[in-house]
Design a protein around this motif. Sequence first.
Motif, PDB file in Angstrom:
ATOM      1  N   ASP A 101       0.813  -1.222   0.000  1.00  0.00           N
ATOM      2  CA  ASP A 101       0.000   0.000   0.000  1.00  0.00           C
ATOM      3  C   ASP A 101       0.849   1.276   0.000  1.00  0.00           C
ATOM      4  N   ASN A 102       2.156   1.140  -0.178  1.00  0.00           N
ATOM      5  CA  ASN A 102       3.036   2.306  -0.269  1.00  0.00           C
ATOM      6  C   ASN A 102       3.160   2.683  -1.756  1.00  0.00           C
ATOM      7  N   HIS A 103       2.082   3.221  -2.279  1.00  0.00           N
ATOM      8  CA  HIS A 103       1.971   3.485  -3.713  1.00  0.00           C
ATOM      9  C   HIS A 103       2.993   4.504  -4.219  1.00  0.00           C
ATOM     10  N   ARG A 104       3.299   5.524  -3.423  1.00  0.00           N
ATOM     11  CA  ARG A 104       4.297   6.520  -3.841  1.00  0.00           C
ATOM     12  C   ARG A 104       5.661   5.868  -4.036  1.00  0.00           C
ATOM     13  N   ALA A 105       6.056   5.024  -3.084  1.00  0.00           N
ATOM     14  CA  ALA A 105       7.356   4.363  -3.180  1.00  0.00           C
ATOM     15  C   ALA A 105       7.388   3.399  -4.360  1.00  0.00           C
ATOM     16  N   ILE A 106       6.331   2.631  -4.543  1.00  0.00           N
ATOM     17  CA  ILE A 106       6.286   1.677  -5.652  1.00  0.00           C
ATOM     18  C   ILE A 106       6.400   2.421  -6.978  1.00  0.00           C
ATOM     19  N   SER A 107       5.696   3.521  -7.100  1.00  0.00           N
ATOM     20  CA  SER A 107       5.769   4.331  -8.317  1.00  0.00           C
ATOM     21  C   SER A 107       7.191   4.853  -8.547  1.00  0.00           C
ATOM     22  N   LEU A 108       7.828   5.326  -7.491  1.00  0.00           N
ATOM     23  CA  LEU A 108       9.201   5.816  -7.586  1.00  0.00           C
ATOM     24  C   LEU A 108      10.140   4.704  -8.051  1.00  0.00           C
TER      25      LEU A 108
END
Length: 175
Positions: free
Chosen positions: A134-141
């Motif tokens: 659920d750490n979408h920002r990190a996954i996107s990065l």
Amino acid sequence: MTAGKEKIIIRTGTLEDAQPSFVLQRAVVSEMDYLVTVPQELSADPDRHIQWIQKIMNHDRETFIVAEVNGELAGWIIFQSPDRKRLAHTGSLGMMVDPAHRGKGIGRLLINDLLKWAESNDEIMKVSLSVFSDNHRAISLYKSAGFKEEGRKVNEIQRNENEYIDDVLLYKMVW
């Protein structure tokens, strides 16, 4: 590099960065959002953290990179490689960015610098990491830096008594 009026410097960490990185780690862990470690599990002994950083700095297949904003530690990234011969071409990263400095591109700068280091290291071929699903920002990065999903550990992380989330495993080949 500058972000607004702030000067961001990415550099190889030194032993002088060990104490501030310990303080930053405690602050990030206390958020309890996206790390497996909870505050009670952290050592209260900064000397152990300093010894850990020194071990990384003395290892040919490991590195410690820091980000400074206006002369203060704003983030860090480490890469650790197993001591096993058959895994020596691999390693995993861990990164922390000060909450006050998020959204300034520091994470991207740290990852890019780490990947340059890994590409220049003749022994490293694969960089891995794990991230809460659920750490979408990190996954996107990570994906924007070229990382790909190689698997998931389903319901691996217990957020609270009745909530479980997946641990997403990402990798990038750097050879």
